[in-house]
Scaffold this active site. Structure first.
Site: not given
Ligand code: IMP
Ligand code: MG
Length: 178
Positions: A102-103, A106, A134, A155-156, A168, A171
């Site tokens: 995963e990227d 959150d 986070k 937010f990043i 996206r 780099r």
């Molecule tokens: P979660 O379900 O709250 O953990 O959300 C995860 C998803 O929210 C990630 O896969 C991202 O697509 C998006 N996301 C959460 N924080 C950021 C951020 O700071 N920048 C861009 N996308 C984010």
């Molecule tokens: Mg994602």
């Protein structure tokens, strides 16, 4: 410091590519050590994790496979509202060691949902490798085995992560300027 503009928001350099790759290399070394002999299947969650997945895979030296999935959001007919459905997983994962790539985690709700879906397919083991967490926003308990970096709540964008579909391609990772 480099500043970029995406739509209504300004962002400034937060994690330079060099630092990201150093941590990705460390995670790859951990995986090479931990999962040797298991022929793991890496399941990369599109779109955000494409860059992390590529850089991670290039540093893996053990036999392994990679597959790509997407979580499609749609408005459910039930009262729960938004439903995230897993699409694109054609592999049989029964009895296999699976690593979700995963990227960013959150709240962790997306990952929790994904874990439930994959567990129903009876893999031997599921591990999680994420570029970013986070920690202060995490709402659920998750078995996160590999983390490149923990970051604050801001937010990043960049290195695969987007703001409204944009950013996206950068780099480096940028953080929003309030
Ligand atoms: P979660 O379900 O709250 O953990 O959300 C995860 C998803 O929210 C990630 O896969 C991202 O697509 C998006 N996301 C959460 N924080 C950021 C951020 O700071 N920048 C861009 N996308 C984010
Ligand atoms: Mg994602």
């Amino acid at each position: 410091m480099n500043t970029i503009q995406i739509k209504d928001k300004s962002f400034t350099t937060f994690l330079p590519e060099e630092q990201i790759l150093k941590e990705v290399t460390r995670v790859a070394e951990e995986i090479n050590r931990d999962l040797a002999g298991t022929n793991p299947l890496f399941i990369s969650v599109l779109n955000g994790s494409f860059m992390f997945t590529a850089d991670l895979m290039k540093r893996l030296t053990i036999p392994c496979e990679v597959s790509f999935v997407k979580l499609a959001s749609y408005e459910g007919t039930s009262t729960t509202g938004k439903v995230k459905e897993l699409v694109g997983l054609n592999d049989d994962i029964e009895g296999r060691t699976v690593v979700i790539v995963e990227d960013i985690i959150d709240t962790g709700l997306t990952m929790q949902r994904l874990l439930e879906t994959l567990r129903a397919r009876n893999p031997k083991e599921i591990r999680i490798a994420t570029l970013l967490v986070k920690p202060d926003k995490l709402k659920v308990e998750l078995p996160i085995n590999y983390v490149a970096m923990n970051i604050p709540n801001d937010f990043i964008v960049g290195y695969g992560l987007d703001y409204d579909g944009l950013g996206r391609n950068y780099r480096d990772i940028y953080t929003v300027i309030e």
